[in-house]
Design a protein around this motif. Structure first.
Motif, PDB file in Angstrom:
ATOM      1  N   PRO A 190      41.128 -31.290 -35.479  1.00 34.40           N
ATOM      2  CA  PRO A 190      39.929 -31.550 -36.287  1.00 34.40           C
ATOM      3  C   PRO A 190      38.650 -31.221 -35.509  1.00 34.40           C
ATOM      4  O   PRO A 190      38.629 -31.261 -34.276  1.00 34.40           O
ATOM      5  CB  PRO A 190      40.024 -33.047 -36.589  1.00 34.40           C
ATOM      6  CG  PRO A 190      41.473 -33.374 -36.464  1.00 34.40           C
ATOM      7  CD  PRO A 190      41.995 -32.487 -35.380  1.00 34.40           C
ATOM      8  N   PRO A 191      37.551 -30.929 -36.222  1.00 36.80           N
ATOM      9  CA  PRO A 191      36.281 -30.564 -35.574  1.00 36.80           C
ATOM     10  C   PRO A 191      35.783 -31.591 -34.563  1.00 36.80           C
ATOM     11  O   PRO A 191      35.264 -31.215 -33.507  1.00 36.80           O
ATOM     12  CB  PRO A 191      35.320 -30.437 -36.760  1.00 36.80           C
ATOM     13  CG  PRO A 191      36.184 -30.119 -37.926  1.00 36.80           C
ATOM     14  CD  PRO A 191      37.474 -30.841 -37.692  1.00 36.80           C
ATOM     15  N   SER A 192      35.918 -32.881 -34.853  1.00 38.04           N
ATOM     16  CA  SER A 192      35.423 -33.900 -33.920  1.00 38.04           C
ATOM     17  C   SER A 192      36.147 -33.836 -32.582  1.00 38.04           C
ATOM     18  O   SER A 192      35.538 -34.046 -31.522  1.00 38.04           O
ATOM     19  CB  SER A 192      35.579 -35.297 -34.526  1.00 38.04           C
ATOM     20  OG  SER A 192      36.940 -35.572 -34.830  1.00 38.04           O
ATOM     21  N   ALA A 193      37.437 -33.538 -32.622  1.00 31.99           N
ATOM     22  CA  ALA A 193      38.209 -33.409 -31.376  1.00 31.99           C
ATOM     23  C   ALA A 193      37.769 -32.169 -30.607  1.00 31.99           C
ATOM     24  O   ALA A 193      37.653 -32.185 -29.371  1.00 31.99           O
ATOM     25  CB  ALA A 193      39.706 -33.341 -31.688  1.00 31.99           C
ATOM     26  N   ARG A 194      37.503 -31.078 -31.324  1.00 36.86           N
ATOM     27  CA  ARG A 194      37.029 -29.853 -30.674  1.00 36.86           C
ATOM     28  C   ARG A 194      35.671 -30.074 -30.020  1.00 36.86           C
ATOM     29  O   ARG A 194      35.404 -29.600 -28.910  1.00 36.86           O
ATOM     30  CB  ARG A 194      36.946 -28.725 -31.702  1.00 36.86           C
ATOM     31  CG  ARG A 194      38.288 -28.097 -32.053  1.00 36.86           C
ATOM     32  CD  ARG A 194      38.119 -27.008 -33.100  1.00 36.86           C
ATOM     33  NE  ARG A 194      38.357 -27.525 -34.446  1.00 36.86           N
ATOM     34  CZ  ARG A 194      37.787 -27.078 -35.536  1.00 36.86           C
ATOM     35  NH1 ARG A 194      36.892 -26.102 -35.470  1.00 36.86           N
ATOM     36  NH2 ARG A 194      38.079 -27.581 -36.713  1.00 36.86           N
ATOM     37  N   ALA A 195      34.796 -30.807 -30.722  1.00 36.19           N
ATOM     38  CA  ALA A 195      33.455 -31.070 -30.188  1.00 36.19           C
ATOM     39  C   ALA A 195      33.521 -31.931 -28.933  1.00 36.19           C
ATOM     40  O   ALA A 195      32.816 -31.665 -27.944  1.00 36.19           O
ATOM     41  CB  ALA A 195      32.599 -31.748 -31.248  1.00 36.19           C
ATOM     42  N   LEU A 196      34.370 -32.956 -28.948  1.00 36.65           N
ATOM     43  CA  LEU A 196      34.467 -33.824 -27.779  1.00 36.65           C
ATOM     44  C   LEU A 196      35.115 -33.088 -26.609  1.00 36.65           C
ATOM     45  O   LEU A 196      34.666 -33.219 -25.461  1.00 36.65           O
ATOM     46  CB  LEU A 196      35.278 -35.080 -28.114  1.00 36.65           C
ATOM     47  CG  LEU A 196      35.414 -36.099 -26.979  1.00 36.65           C
ATOM     48  CD1 LEU A 196      34.055 -36.487 -26.407  1.00 36.65           C
ATOM     49  CD2 LEU A 196      36.168 -37.336 -27.454  1.00 36.65           C
ATOM     50  N   LEU A 197      36.139 -32.291 -26.882  1.00 37.44           N
ATOM     51  CA  LEU A 197      36.743 -31.500 -25.807  1.00 37.44           C
ATOM     52  C   LEU A 197      35.714 -30.549 -25.212  1.00 37.44           C
ATOM     53  O   LEU A 197      35.617 -30.411 -23.983  1.00 37.44           O
ATOM     54  CB  LEU A 197      37.944 -30.717 -26.335  1.00 37.44           C
ATOM     55  CG  LEU A 197      38.604 -29.770 -25.311  1.00 37.44           C
ATOM     56  CD1 LEU A 197      39.166 -30.548 -24.123  1.00 37.44           C
ATOM     57  CD2 LEU A 197      39.698 -28.933 -25.970  1.00 37.44           C
ATOM     58  N   GLY A 198      34.927 -29.903 -26.073  1.00 39.83           N
ATOM     59  CA  GLY A 198      33.894 -28.991 -25.595  1.00 39.83           C
ATOM     60  C   GLY A 198      32.899 -29.694 -24.695  1.00 39.83           C
ATOM     61  O   GLY A 198      32.498 -29.173 -23.643  1.00 39.83           O
ATOM     62  N   ILE A 220      25.783 -27.686 -38.304  1.00 38.00           N
ATOM     63  CA  ILE A 220      24.960 -28.786 -38.834  1.00 38.00           C
ATOM     64  C   ILE A 220      25.737 -30.111 -38.931  1.00 38.00           C
ATOM     65  O   ILE A 220      25.165 -31.134 -39.285  1.00 38.00           O
ATOM     66  CB  ILE A 220      24.367 -28.436 -40.217  1.00 38.00           C
ATOM     67  CG1 ILE A 220      25.487 -28.232 -41.251  1.00 38.00           C
ATOM     68  CG2 ILE A 220      23.463 -27.222 -40.130  1.00 38.00           C
ATOM     69  CD1 ILE A 220      24.960 -28.087 -42.672  1.00 38.00           C
ATOM     70  N   THR A 221      27.027 -30.082 -38.612  1.00 43.57           N
ATOM     71  CA  THR A 221      27.834 -31.301 -38.687  1.00 43.57           C
ATOM     72  C   THR A 221      27.603 -32.176 -37.454  1.00 43.57           C
ATOM     73  O   THR A 221      27.575 -31.676 -36.331  1.00 43.57           O
ATOM     74  CB  THR A 221      29.330 -30.964 -38.796  1.00 43.57           C
ATOM     75  OG1 THR A 221      29.550 -30.157 -39.950  1.00 43.57           O
ATOM     76  CG2 THR A 221      30.160 -32.234 -38.922  1.00 43.57           C
ATOM     77  N   LYS A 222      27.431 -33.487 -37.679  1.00 45.44           N
ATOM     78  CA  LYS A 222      27.264 -34.452 -36.596  1.00 45.44           C
ATOM     79  C   LYS A 222      28.562 -35.249 -36.419  1.00 45.44           C
ATOM     80  O   LYS A 222      29.277 -35.527 -37.389  1.00 45.44           O
ATOM     81  CB  LYS A 222      26.122 -35.423 -36.904  1.00 45.44           C
ATOM     82  CG  LYS A 222      24.789 -34.749 -37.206  1.00 45.44           C
ATOM     83  CD  LYS A 222      24.114 -34.285 -35.951  1.00 45.44           C
ATOM     84  CE  LYS A 222      22.714 -33.745 -36.253  1.00 45.44           C
ATOM     85  NZ  LYS A 222      22.059 -33.196 -35.059  1.00 45.44           N
ATOM     86  N   TYR A 223      28.851 -35.638 -35.170  1.00 44.69           N
ATOM     87  CA  TYR A 223      30.075 -36.381 -34.871  1.00 44.69           C
ATOM     88  C   TYR A 223      29.697 -37.699 -34.197  1.00 44.69           C
ATOM     89  O   TYR A 223      29.084 -37.705 -33.129  1.00 44.69           O
ATOM     90  CB  TYR A 223      30.993 -35.555 -33.971  1.00 44.69           C
ATOM     91  CG  TYR A 223      31.252 -34.176 -34.530  1.00 44.69           C
ATOM     92  CD1 TYR A 223      32.143 -33.986 -35.578  1.00 44.69           C
ATOM     93  CD2 TYR A 223      30.576 -33.074 -34.024  1.00 44.69           C
ATOM     94  CE1 TYR A 223      32.358 -32.728 -36.114  1.00 44.69           C
ATOM     95  CE2 TYR A 223      30.784 -31.805 -34.548  1.00 44.69           C
ATOM     96  CZ  TYR A 223      31.672 -31.635 -35.595  1.00 44.69           C
ATOM     97  OH  TYR A 223      31.873 -30.389 -36.119  1.00 44.69           O
ATOM     98  N   LYS A 224      30.055 -38.816 -34.832  1.00 44.84           N
ATOM     99  CA  LYS A 224      29.672 -40.130 -34.330  1.00 44.84           C
ATOM    100  C   LYS A 224      30.693 -40.642 -33.306  1.00 44.84           C
ATOM    101  O   LYS A 224      31.797 -41.044 -33.662  1.00 44.84           O
ATOM    102  CB  LYS A 224      29.553 -41.116 -35.496  1.00 44.84           C
ATOM    103  CG  LYS A 224      28.398 -40.816 -36.434  1.00 44.84           C
ATOM    104  CD  LYS A 224      28.271 -41.869 -37.518  1.00 44.84           C
ATOM    105  CE  LYS A 224      27.089 -41.573 -38.442  1.00 44.84           C
ATOM    106  NZ  LYS A 224      26.935 -42.589 -39.509  1.00 44.84           N
ATOM    107  N   LEU A 225      30.261 -40.622 -32.056  1.00 45.50           N
ATOM    108  CA  LEU A 225      31.069 -41.138 -30.959  1.00 45.50           C
ATOM    109  C   LEU A 225      30.146 -41.945 -30.049  1.00 45.50           C
ATOM    110  O   LEU A 225      29.612 -41.421 -29.062  1.00 45.50           O
ATOM    111  CB  LEU A 225      31.737 -39.989 -30.187  1.00 45.50           C
ATOM    112  CG  LEU A 225      32.811 -39.195 -30.949  1.00 45.50           C
ATOM    113  CD1 LEU A 225      33.173 -37.929 -30.210  1.00 45.50           C
ATOM    114  CD2 LEU A 225      34.059 -40.064 -31.151  1.00 45.50           C
TER     115      LEU A 225
END
Length: 241
Positions: A190-198, A220-225
């Motif tokens: 999923p995109p959130s996992a890709r963003a956090l790995l990045g 433009i997508t935001k990921y809440k972590l």
């Protein structure tokens, strides 16, 4: 040799904690009932223990009682079929071994390409996580890391920040080849996992290796972590808030 003697002979040669079924002892079709009765007699005698219906194990006896089998033994029939790897331990089953939590769960999670409903096996609940990558023995450690990143909010008895700190240490210890493979496998997450790995990979400065991950995301997508941005300024680039 009587069936009971034959079974006892074979069990004596099994390692402690080894899980088996009656099928491991049957050489003729008409022996099934005799084998099951013999195994149940050995359970009553305390020589073996019952894990669940039709499944037994050779216990390791300690002053504190019998030790349960290793989780891999408990679900080995779900991890390999005809000598081929089809599943792997993940989720709650490996958070402790990765140093992400001190908790031990009675939920065994398995990553597979084809999943099925959760079910009980002895004291354990067996559940499944869908894995979209081809599963091989070589890539299982990397898939386990990616699963921990994907489900970082569900890791028990810790915080997202602490988990990220530990994951960054794990990533630093990977070879360039392993990191390259990790990025390729992450493209099916999923995109959130890709963003956090990045974010984590950018933190340890791995020369443009994260570009495929960055290009795969919606800008433009935001990921809440919560907490990640405070520890890793690179999170801004990945839209982690």
């Amino acid at each position: 040799m009587k069936i009971t003697d034959y079974i006892s002979f074979k069990i004596d040669r099994l390692p402690k904690g080894y899980v088996f079924t009656y099928a491991d002892f049957i050489t003729e079709v008409n022996q099934r009932e005799a084998v099951i009765k013999a195994l149940n007699r050995l359970v009553a005698a305390g020589k073996i223990a019952k894990l669940s219906k039709g499944r037994y194990y050779k216990p390791e006896i300690t002053p504190f009682g019998n030790l349960m089998p290793d989780q891999t033994q408990v679900v080995k029939d779900l991890l390999e079929e005809n000598g081929k790897t089809v599943g792997y331990l993940t989720g709650y089953s490996i958070y402790n071994s990765l140093g992400l939590t001190t908790q031990i769960s009675n939920i065994i999670q398995i990553g597979k390409n084809e999943v099925r409903p959760a079910f009980k096996r002895g004291q354990y609940t067996i559940s499944f996580i869908k894995q979209n990558n081809i599963i091989t023995k070589e890539n299982i450690p990397l898939l386990q890391i990616l699963d921990a990143i994907r489900y970082i909010k569900k890791i028990p008895d810790t915080t997202i920040s602490k988990s990220c700190e530990r994951l960054s240490v794990i990533l630093k210890n990977l070879s360039d080849s392993e990191i390259s493979t990790l990025v390729r496998l992450a493209l099916k997450y999923p995109p959130s996992a890709r963003a956090l790995l990045g974010t984590l990979l950018d933190t340890i400065q791995t020369d443009n290796i994260t570009e495929p991950l960055y290009k795969s995301l919606n800008p433009i997508t935001k990921y809440k972590l919560p907490g990640v941005k405070n520890l890793f300024p690179e999170a801004d680039k990945w839209n982690i808030v």
